[in-house]
Design a protein around this motif. Structure first.
Motif, PDB file in Angstrom:
ATOM      1  N   TYR A   1     113.888 -41.805  39.021  1.00  0.00           N
ATOM      2  CA  TYR A   1     112.684 -41.316  39.704  1.00  0.00           C
ATOM      3  C   TYR A   1     113.004 -40.420  40.892  1.00  0.00           C
ATOM      4  O   TYR A   1     112.137 -40.117  41.682  1.00  0.00           O
TER       5      TYR A   1
ATOM      6  N   VAL B   1     114.346 -40.888  43.696  1.00  0.00           N
ATOM      7  CA  VAL B   1     114.399 -41.492  45.023  1.00  0.00           C
ATOM      8  C   VAL B   1     115.817 -41.935  45.379  1.00  0.00           C
ATOM      9  O   VAL B   1     116.303 -41.658  46.481  1.00  0.00           O
TER      10      VAL B   1
ATOM     11  N   LEU C   1     111.753 -35.905  40.872  1.00  0.00           N
ATOM     12  CA  LEU C   1     110.635 -36.548  41.560  1.00  0.00           C
ATOM     13  C   LEU C   1     109.351 -35.728  41.393  1.00  0.00           C
ATOM     14  O   LEU C   1     108.278 -36.283  41.108  1.00  0.00           O
TER      15      LEU C   1
ATOM     16  N   LEU D   1     118.327 -40.623  48.466  1.00  0.00           N
ATOM     17  CA  LEU D   1     118.913 -41.540  49.443  1.00  0.00           C
ATOM     18  C   LEU D   1     120.436 -41.414  49.498  1.00  0.00           C
ATOM     19  O   LEU D   1     121.021 -41.255  50.576  1.00  0.00           O
TER      20      LEU D   1
END
Length: 122
Positions: A38, A40, A91, A44
């Motif tokens: 996804y 994310v 995303l 990070l």
């Protein structure tokens, strides 16, 4: 000859590896691998990698002769940037899919087919 060997061993004793270069390289690789989660997780990992790379780059710029693995750091930074870009693209793709198909349709294959037919006009 003996003087040359002592100079070489003296250089080896003074040069060291950047503390986070290998970590940045690994985070960059993981950032690319996880871009399909996804987006994310990729953002990070890539962000942490770039933060650590910035710290090591500052160390290297203060004393370039003291460190030997700056190439690993540069490669790691490039991989982190690629991972972040892929994560953002994925995303945005997932946001687009959710806005077009809808969250309710993702768990119902027949509803997905209906919505795709509506989109394509078939």
């Amino acid at each position: 000859m003996e003087e040359t060997n002592s100079q070489f061993s003296n250089f080896e004793a003074q040069s060291q590896k950047l503390p986070n270069a290998t970590t940045v390289l690994v985070l960059g690789i993981l950032s690319i691998i996880t871009c399909c989660c996804y987006g994310v997780l990729s953002l990070l990992l890539g962000g942490v990698g770039l933060y650590l790379a910035k710290k090591d780059t500052l160390n290297y710029q203060q004393n370039p002769q003291a460190y030997t693995n700056y190439d690993n750091l540069k490669i790691g930074k490039i991989l982190c940037i690629i991972g972040i870009v892929l994560g953002v693209i994925y995303l945005l793709y997932m946001i687009w899919i959710l806005s077009v198909i809808g969250l309710d349709a993702l768990q119902n294959p027949q509803l997905i087919e209906e919505r795709i037919r509506e989109i394509t006009g078939q």
